[in-house]
Every structure is written in structure tokens, then in C-alpha cells.
Design a protein around this motif. Structure first.
Motif, PDB file in Angstrom:
ATOM      1  N   MET A   1       0.829  -1.188   0.000  1.00  0.00           N
ATOM      2  CA  MET A   1       0.000   0.000   0.000  1.00  0.00           C
ATOM      3  C   MET A   1       0.869   1.245   0.000  1.00  0.00           C
ATOM      4  N   LYS A   2       0.530   2.188  -0.819  1.00  0.00           N
ATOM      5  CA  LYS A   2       1.310   3.418  -0.917  1.00  0.00           C
ATOM      6  C   LYS A   2       0.438   4.614  -0.603  1.00  0.00           C
ATOM      7  N   GLY A   3       1.063   5.617  -0.003  1.00  0.00           N
ATOM      8  CA  GLY A   3       0.422   6.910   0.123  1.00  0.00           C
ATOM      9  C   GLY A   3      -0.692   6.952   1.142  1.00  0.00           C
ATOM     10  N   ALA A   4      -1.162   8.144   1.388  1.00  0.00           N
ATOM     11  CA  ALA A   4      -2.268   8.383   2.295  1.00  0.00           C
ATOM     12  C   ALA A   4      -2.685   9.825   2.097  1.00  0.00           C
ATOM     13  N   SER A   5      -3.988  10.058   1.957  1.00  0.00           N
ATOM     14  CA  SER A   5      -4.394  11.378   1.505  1.00  0.00           C
ATOM     15  C   SER A   5      -5.004  12.263   2.573  1.00  0.00           C
ATOM     16  N   SER A   6      -5.204  11.769   3.776  1.00  0.00           N
ATOM     17  CA  SER A   6      -5.886  12.595   4.763  1.00  0.00           C
ATOM     18  C   SER A   6      -4.991  12.941   5.928  1.00  0.00           C
ATOM     19  N   ASN A   7      -5.453  13.895   6.747  1.00  0.00           N
ATOM     20  CA  ASN A   7      -4.662  14.269   7.911  1.00  0.00           C
ATOM     21  C   ASN A   7      -4.511  13.104   8.869  1.00  0.00           C
ATOM     22  N   LEU A   8      -5.430  12.163   8.844  1.00  0.00           N
ATOM     23  CA  LEU A   8      -5.301  11.013   9.712  1.00  0.00           C
ATOM     24  C   LEU A   8      -4.221  10.063   9.234  1.00  0.00           C
ATOM     25  N   GLU A  82      -4.235  13.747  -7.380  1.00  0.00           N
ATOM     26  CA  GLU A  82      -2.999  14.474  -7.638  1.00  0.00           C
ATOM     27  C   GLU A  82      -1.897  13.439  -7.800  1.00  0.00           C
ATOM     28  N   VAL A  83      -1.207  13.497  -8.942  1.00  0.00           N
ATOM     29  CA  VAL A  83      -0.189  12.486  -9.246  1.00  0.00           C
ATOM     30  C   VAL A  83       1.124  13.164  -9.622  1.00  0.00           C
ATOM     31  N   LYS A  84       2.192  12.412  -9.523  1.00  0.00           N
ATOM     32  CA  LYS A  84       3.505  12.897  -9.925  1.00  0.00           C
ATOM     33  C   LYS A  84       3.875  12.264 -11.262  1.00  0.00           C
ATOM     34  N   ALA A  85       4.110  13.118 -12.249  1.00  0.00           N
ATOM     35  CA  ALA A  85       4.415  12.624 -13.594  1.00  0.00           C
ATOM     36  C   ALA A  85       5.747  11.880 -13.590  1.00  0.00           C
ATOM     37  N   SER A  86       5.800  10.770 -14.310  1.00  0.00           N
ATOM     38  CA  SER A  86       7.041   9.997 -14.418  1.00  0.00           C
ATOM     39  C   SER A  86       7.912  10.487 -15.571  1.00  0.00           C
ATOM     40  N   GLY A  87       7.393  11.425 -16.357  1.00  0.00           N
ATOM     41  CA  GLY A  87       8.139  11.987 -17.469  1.00  0.00           C
ATOM     42  C   GLY A  87       7.402  13.190 -18.025  1.00  0.00           C
ATOM     43  N   PRO A  88       7.882  13.769 -19.110  1.00  0.00           N
ATOM     44  CA  PRO A  88       7.231  14.938 -19.704  1.00  0.00           C
ATOM     45  C   PRO A  88       5.799  14.616 -20.148  1.00  0.00           C
ATOM     46  N   VAL A  89       4.896  15.550 -19.914  1.00  0.00           N
ATOM     47  CA  VAL A  89       3.505  15.407 -20.323  1.00  0.00           C
ATOM     48  C   VAL A  89       3.115  16.657 -21.109  1.00  0.00           C
ATOM     49  N   GLU A  90       2.668  16.473 -22.328  1.00  0.00           N
ATOM     50  CA  GLU A  90       2.298  17.608 -23.159  1.00  0.00           C
ATOM     51  C   GLU A  90       0.852  18.024 -22.908  1.00  0.00           C
ATOM     52  N   GLN A  98       0.776   4.678 -16.860  1.00  0.00           N
ATOM     53  CA  GLN A  98       2.212   4.649 -17.133  1.00  0.00           C
ATOM     54  C   GLN A  98       2.841   6.035 -17.134  1.00  0.00           C
ATOM     55  N   ASP A  99       2.003   7.081 -17.150  1.00  0.00           N
ATOM     56  CA  ASP A  99       2.541   8.439 -17.213  1.00  0.00           C
ATOM     57  C   ASP A  99       2.802   9.054 -15.841  1.00  0.00           C
ATOM     58  N   PHE A 100       2.430   8.360 -14.767  1.00  0.00           N
ATOM     59  CA  PHE A 100       2.731   8.894 -13.441  1.00  0.00           C
ATOM     60  C   PHE A 100       3.289   7.794 -12.549  1.00  0.00           C
ATOM     61  N   SER A 101       4.181   8.210 -11.673  1.00  0.00           N
ATOM     62  CA  SER A 101       4.895   7.252 -10.836  1.00  0.00           C
ATOM     63  C   SER A 101       4.296   7.120  -9.453  1.00  0.00           C
ATOM     64  N   GLU A 102       3.475   8.085  -9.057  1.00  0.00           N
ATOM     65  CA  GLU A 102       3.014   8.087  -7.671  1.00  0.00           C
ATOM     66  C   GLU A 102       1.748   8.920  -7.550  1.00  0.00           C
ATOM     67  N   ILE A 103       0.845   8.487  -6.686  1.00  0.00           N
ATOM     68  CA  ILE A 103      -0.341   9.271  -6.351  1.00  0.00           C
ATOM     69  C   ILE A 103      -0.037  10.002  -5.051  1.00  0.00           C
ATOM     70  N   SER A 104      -0.153  11.332  -5.064  1.00  0.00           N
ATOM     71  CA  SER A 104       0.198  12.104  -3.881  1.00  0.00           C
ATOM     72  C   SER A 104      -1.019  12.528  -3.070  1.00  0.00           C
ATOM     73  N   ASP A 105      -2.206  12.576  -3.690  1.00  0.00           N
ATOM     74  CA  ASP A 105      -3.379  13.001  -2.932  1.00  0.00           C
ATOM     75  C   ASP A 105      -4.644  12.614  -3.675  1.00  0.00           C
TER      76      ASP A 105
END
Length: 302
Positions: A1-8, A82-90, A98-105
Motif C-alpha cells: 500500500m502506498k500513500g495516504a491522503s488525509s490528515n489522519l 494528484e499524481v507525480k508525472a514519471s516523465g514529460p507530459v504535453e 504509465q505516465d505517473f509514478s506516484e499518487i500524492s493526494d
């Protein structure tokens, strides 16, 4: 499991290291999976509503204030990631997994923003888990409104020089604002709901404050007004307090109203990230704390 989006979920707020935070996420995932996701999939299979080939790539369990939990699967889960791009996105490019490496929120739809939830997204062989488990009692709004009315009445009575009426109404305001606050704080909602007397609300609020979960000046004001009310309302206890003290108490109640209003009306993600409670049994780091595992009452001495 990765990430967590809330204050908890933030390990910084929880005071957990990465290992303990991962364990907490695993506990929550297991609880949701066995208690809600698997039963819902089984129900849909029995109703011929489940397409095996589709697999499971999203889920959300909502816990509304009224009614049973609601389980959503796959495209039924809506919101903003909200995701972090793994490379350039036009600009205008269709973004795939495949275009993002991680979900941040993750943020649910506006209409669901106030509903506690646990949400999971499958991503590259693992799960991103976002959750917001804070909750509040629906009666909190009425208690806040009533507290505001009694506070306004107390202020008017004070301006007219009606000190006995001011103290009586000020005590009612303090009690109602305290209960509105308690009904907005998960660990004490049930206790507050069942508190039907002056003693009940006062006891819970004093214990809540003793643990550092509310400002001591609010607790002190409630206690002082409770003592003063007897003399003002029932003409017992001797002289009334100085005008300056009553004025100071009313100022504190104004601050107490703002504090309670935030807890009652703010979005769930703006509520305090943690509260202090007392464990009733030994717990492991990251373990989910069920209601029977914590209390606000100090342990009895042998």
C-alpha cells in the motif's frame, strides 16, 4: 500500500515512523477489504452484477452520518487525483497509469467531501490508500445555534445591567458550546450524545480538557459559570461577582464560540489531526484503535 491522503494518514501527524505508518495502512486496508470489499463483490456476483474480467482497480467505502456504509467499486469512485508525472507530459495529452509514478493526494467530489471514507486505487502492482475517518454528530449544528442564541442573550442582559440573567444565560451558552464541540470530536461523540445532565456535560468536557484536547480557559469558564449560576439563578451563594469578571467570562465565551464553530462547520480535513485519549489495553504501533480500546476516563487506582 502506498500513500495516504488525509490528515489522519500522515505519519508525521501520527508520530509514526515509516514502518509503523505502513503497518497502520495495512491494518486499515485489511479491515476494509474483509469487512466491505469482499462482501460487496460477493453480493454483486450473486446478483449477476459483477464482471470478472474487469477486475478491481478502485474502491471506496463511505461512512455517512445517517444510514449504512456505502461501497463503491471501479468507475463508481469519483474525485480528483494528484499524481507525480514519471516523465514529460504535453498539453492535451491523455494521461494513463504509465505516465505517473506516484499518487500524492485524492479529493472526493464536493458532494462527498464531508463524508468519512476509505478509498483505494490500484497502481503498478500496489494500492494507494487514502482515507478520512473523522466524523461528527448531526446534532452538533443545533447545539452550536442554541449556544449562540444564549450567548447573544447573555451579552444583551449584561449591557442592560441584568447581571443575574447574564450569568444564567452565559452558563447555558457555555454548556451548549461545550457539547457542540464534543459532538464534533470522534472519541467523545457517544459520551456527549448520552450526556443529559449538567453534571454529564461538565464531567466529559473537564476530562477532555485535562487531556489537552481543548483550551483550559474554556473548561475553566464553564466551571466558573456553573458555580456562579447557582447564586444568580436561585439567589444562593452571596454576592454577585464583579462586573469586570462577568465581562471577561463573556469574552472567553466569544472565543469558545469561534472554536466550537470551527469544529462544527469546517471541512473534515480541517479538523484536528489527532486527539489524546487513554488506552484501555496494550496496543502495537500502527494498530487500529477500536472504541473499546480507548477512553478519556483515567484508570482507577487499586
Amino acid at each position: 500500500m502506498k500513500g495516504a491522503s488525509s490528515n489522519l494518514a500522515q505519519k508525521e501527524s501520527l508520530g509514526l515512523d515509516e514502518g509503523a505508518a505502513a503497518h497502520a495502512a495495512s491494518e486499515i486496508f485489511s479491515w476494509v477489504w474483509s469487512g466491505y470489499i469482499e462482501p460487496e463483490i460477493q453480493r454483486r456476483k450473486e446478483q449477476n452484477e459483477w464482471v470478472e474480467d474487469a477486475g478491481l482497480y478502485r474502491f471506496q467505502v463511505q461512512f455517512p452520518e445517517a444510514g449504512p456504509p456505502r461501497t463503491l467499486l471501479n468507475d463508481e469512485v469519483q474525485g480528483v487525483l494528484e499524481v507525480k508525472a514519471s516523465g514529460p507530459v504535453e498539453r492535451g495529452q491523455l494521461i494513463t497509469e504509465q505516465d505517473f509514478s506516484e499518487i500524492s493526494d485524492y479529493r472526493p467530489l464536493d458532494e462527498d467531501a464531508g463524508t468519512p471514507h476509505v478509498t483505494g486505487f490500484a497502481h503498478r502492482g500496489s494500492w494507494f490508500l487514502g482515507f478520512q475517518l473523522a466524523h461528527r454528530h448531526p446534532a452538533r449544528d443545533e447545539h452550536l445555534e442554541a449556544g449562540r442564541e444564549f450567548l447573544a442573550t447573555a451579552q444583551y442582559a449584561f449591557e442592560q445591567g441584568w447581571l443575574r440573567a447574564a450569568l444564567d444565560d452565559a452558563h447555558s451558552a457555555a454548556e451548549l458550546l461545550a457539547k457542540a464541540e464534543l459532538l464534533s470530536c470522534g472519541p467523545v461523540i457517544e459520551l456527549a450524545e448520552n450526556a443529559q445532565s449538567h453534571d454529564g456535560v461538565s464531567t466529559i468536557y473537564n476530562l477532555w480538557g485535562r487531556l489537552g484536547n481543548t483550551e483550559s480557559k474554556f473548561v475553566d469558564a464553564l466551571n466558573r459559570l456553573r458555580r456562579l449560576r447557582s447564586g444568580a439563578r436561585y439567589l444562593k451563594g452571596g454576592r454577585l461577582p464583579e462586573v469586570s469578571e462577568i465581562e471577561k467570562l463573556l469574552k472567553i465565551l466569544e472565543a469558545m464560540e469561534r472554536h466550537a464553530a470551527h469544529l462544527v462547520e469546517a471541512p473534515l480535513h480541517d479538523l484536528p489531526p489527532k486527539y489524546t485519549v487513554i488506552a484501555t489495553r496494550q496496543l502495537k504501533a500502527g494498530q487500529l484503535v477500536s472504541p473499546d480500546a480507548s477512553t478519556i476516563f483515567p484508570p482507577k487506582r487499586n
